[in-house]
Design an enzyme around this catalytic site. Structure first.
Site, mmCIF file in Angstrom:
data_model
loop_
_atom_site.group_PDB
_atom_site.id
_atom_site.type_symbol
_atom_site.label_atom_id
_atom_site.label_comp_id
_atom_site.label_asym_id
_atom_site.label_seq_id
_atom_site.Cartn_x
_atom_site.Cartn_y
_atom_site.Cartn_z
ATOM 1 N N ASP A 181 -6.931 -1.442 -4.695
ATOM 2 C CA ASP A 181 -7.998 -1.085 -3.758
ATOM 3 C C ASP A 181 -8.944 -0.060 -4.373
ATOM 4 O O ASP A 181 -10.160 -0.111 -4.151
ATOM 5 C CB ASP A 181 -7.412 -0.517 -2.467
ATOM 6 C CG ASP A 181 -6.561 -1.514 -1.695
ATOM 7 O OD1 ASP A 181 -6.751 -2.731 -1.883
ATOM 8 O OD2 ASP A 181 -5.704 -1.069 -0.916
ATOM 9 N N ASP A 189 0.860 -1.180 0.000
ATOM 10 C CA ASP A 189 0.000 0.000 0.000
ATOM 11 C C ASP A 189 0.899 1.233 0.000
ATOM 12 O O ASP A 189 1.997 1.208 0.574
ATOM 13 C CB ASP A 189 -0.898 0.027 1.234
ATOM 14 C CG ASP A 189 -1.969 -1.067 1.198
ATOM 15 O OD1 ASP A 189 -2.382 -1.449 0.096
ATOM 16 O OD2 ASP A 189 -2.391 -1.509 2.278
#
Length: 165
Positions: free
Chosen positions: A132, A116
């Site tokens: 995402d 991330d």
């Protein structure tokens, strides 16, 4: 021919997701960050060994299994979507969800975590990635489509035993 086009779209989306994660790993893994908008948006490096917001941390095999099951269901649904203009939005929503799921699945299997790197500092939102975004936006669009665009009977094509048109 449409199926090949759809496959190429999914592969391109996965490729973009993996490329951005690769850049995050080589540019920010040492603790550096890059501010896009001060006090609002920046790129940072985060290894998420769980699901969304880090829930189920360390449960990579379970999350991988859930992803495979979800991809099988999505594949089944994809092939049940009627091949007409009205269902183009649903087809693309499905493609983006599949690409996002595969993008994060690749990270879990290869690295044991999901990379991330996008952080909304303004609201202290959990760090996330391009896959995402694919999934979140697509689920939101799916909700809008089911609430305001498609009629309930248009989903009859997904019932078991229903022949494709």
């Amino acid at each position: 021919m449409k199926r090949i086009k759809h496959l190429l779209i999914v592969l391109a989306l996965i490729g973009f997701d993996q490329w951005t994660k690769y850049l995050a790993r080589i540019k920010f893994a040492d603790g550096d960050s890059f501010t896009i908008i001060p006090k609002v948006l920046k790129f940072v490096y985060h290894e998420n060994d769980g699901a969304v917001w880090g829930i189920m941390s360390g449960k990579i095999p379970f999350l991988a299994m859930i992803t495979v099951i979800a991809l099988l269901v999505l594949g089944y649904l994809y092939f049940k979507i009627p091949d007409n203009r009205r269902f183009i939005p649903l087809t693309y929503v499905t493609l983006f969800i599949v690409a996002g799921a595969i993008g994060n699945f690749i990270d879990r299997v290869v690295f044991g975590f999901v990379t991330d790197f996008i952080y909304f500092e303004l609201i202290d939102f959990p760090v996330f990635n391009v896959a995402d975004i694919y999934i979140t936006v697509s689920v939101f669009v799916f909700a809008i489509l089911t609430l305001f665009y498609y009629k309930e009977e248009e989903f009859d094509c997904f019932k078991p035993g229903k022949k494709d048109k």
